[in-house]
Design an enzyme around this catalytic site. Sequence first.
Site, PDB file in Angstrom:
ATOM      1  N   ARG A 127       0.611  -1.213  -0.096  1.00 29.10           N
ATOM      2  CA  ARG A 127      -0.027  -0.082  -0.180  1.00 29.10           C
ATOM      3  C   ARG A 127       0.905   1.218  -0.005  1.00 29.10           C
ATOM      4  NH1 ARG A 127      -3.949  -0.280   5.415  1.00 29.10           N
ATOM      5  NH2 ARG A 127      -2.142   0.332   6.822  1.00 29.10           N
ATOM      6  N   ARG A 142       2.262  -4.806  14.564  1.00 32.12           N
ATOM      7  CA  ARG A 142       1.301  -4.310  14.644  1.00 32.12           C
ATOM      8  C   ARG A 142       0.355  -5.577  14.490  1.00 32.12           C
ATOM      9  NH1 ARG A 142       1.058  -0.429  10.110  1.00 32.12           N
ATOM     10  NH2 ARG A 142      -1.113  -0.716   9.760  1.00 32.12           N
TER      11      ARG A 142
HETATM   12  P1  AMP Z   1      -5.008   2.583  12.459  1.00 33.03           P
HETATM   13  O1  AMP Z   1      -5.021   3.672  11.467  1.00 33.03           O
HETATM   14  O2  AMP Z   1      -6.409   2.210  12.636  1.00 33.03           O
HETATM   15  O3  AMP Z   1      -4.101   1.232  11.764  1.00 33.03           O
HETATM   16  O4  AMP Z   1      -4.005   3.023  13.446  1.00 33.03           O
HETATM   17  C1  AMP Z   1      -2.818   3.428  13.435  1.00 33.03           C
HETATM   18  C2  AMP Z   1      -2.087   3.456  14.982  1.00 33.03           C
HETATM   19  O5  AMP Z   1      -2.817   4.347  15.621  1.00 33.03           O
HETATM   20  C3  AMP Z   1      -2.074   2.049  15.649  1.00 33.03           C
HETATM   21  O6  AMP Z   1      -0.968   1.326  15.249  1.00 33.03           O
HETATM   22  C4  AMP Z   1      -1.765   2.548  16.986  1.00 33.03           C
HETATM   23  O7  AMP Z   1      -0.641   3.084  17.326  1.00 33.03           O
HETATM   24  C5  AMP Z   1      -2.835   3.850  16.954  1.00 33.03           C
HETATM   25  N1  AMP Z   1      -4.146   3.675  17.441  1.00 33.03           N
HETATM   26  C6  AMP Z   1      -5.252   3.950  16.486  1.00 33.03           C
HETATM   27  N2  AMP Z   1      -6.444   3.555  17.234  1.00 33.03           N
HETATM   28  C7  AMP Z   1      -6.187   3.100  18.467  1.00 33.03           C
HETATM   29  C8  AMP Z   1      -6.822   2.360  19.560  1.00 33.03           C
HETATM   30  N3  AMP Z   1      -8.320   2.476  19.342  1.00 33.03           N
HETATM   31  N4  AMP Z   1      -6.288   2.225  20.545  1.00 33.03           N
HETATM   32  C9  AMP Z   1      -4.697   2.450  20.687  1.00 33.03           C
HETATM   33  N5  AMP Z   1      -3.979   2.711  19.716  1.00 33.03           N
HETATM   34  C10 AMP Z   1      -4.556   3.298  18.557  1.00 33.03           C
END
Ligand code: AMP
Length: 184
Positions: A127, A142
Amino acid sequence: MRIIIFGPPGAGKGTQAELISSHYGIPHLSTGEIFRSAIKDDTTLGKKIKSKMDSGELVPDRIVVELIAEELEDPKYSGGYILDGFPRTLPQAKAFSELLNSRGLGLDAFLVLDVPEEELIRRILNRREGRSDDTKQAVKNRLSIYIKETAPVFGFYRDRGLVHKIDGVGSIEEIFDRIKSSLA
Ligand code: AMP
């Protein structure tokens, strides 16, 4: 309509959440997007979370829950919303459930995008959106955090009978069609 879209990194949550948002006329709330823009704008929140995000770790529950509670005060969410990237731990799921209860509200659906692990890694590394957490090491991190801390959230909503499992392999349109049929 209040919906959560759930699944591992690379499952296509953001893409499907956008389609759901425009089809059902409800705002898309992504905690990851909020965090990325806080980092870009170098806000106090951004400074606090940057190192965690870059390494693929989770932002502490207290910060995320506070952010969600505050964000949902906005009247634009009064007709419902699609949550993407939250809740990501059991404490977050419990806190969110209490938040809804305290407002006399419920959740309509917990959509789970089901995608095999090899496909996830391939998608994320392809991506290349320039996300600082899309490096091979951060992606692995992750995925393992997802398995350890996030997957248990599934059980929380399964016990409440809210889970809609969606096959997340196929074209964007095919997957969205499955979501619509499941919600109908
Ligand atoms: P995402 O865009 O949902 O993949 O989120 C990217 C990153 O943001 C994650 O790897 C976490 O570091 C942080 N993050 C997003 N949402 C959360 C959440 N609900 N709890 C903890 N960290 C979050």
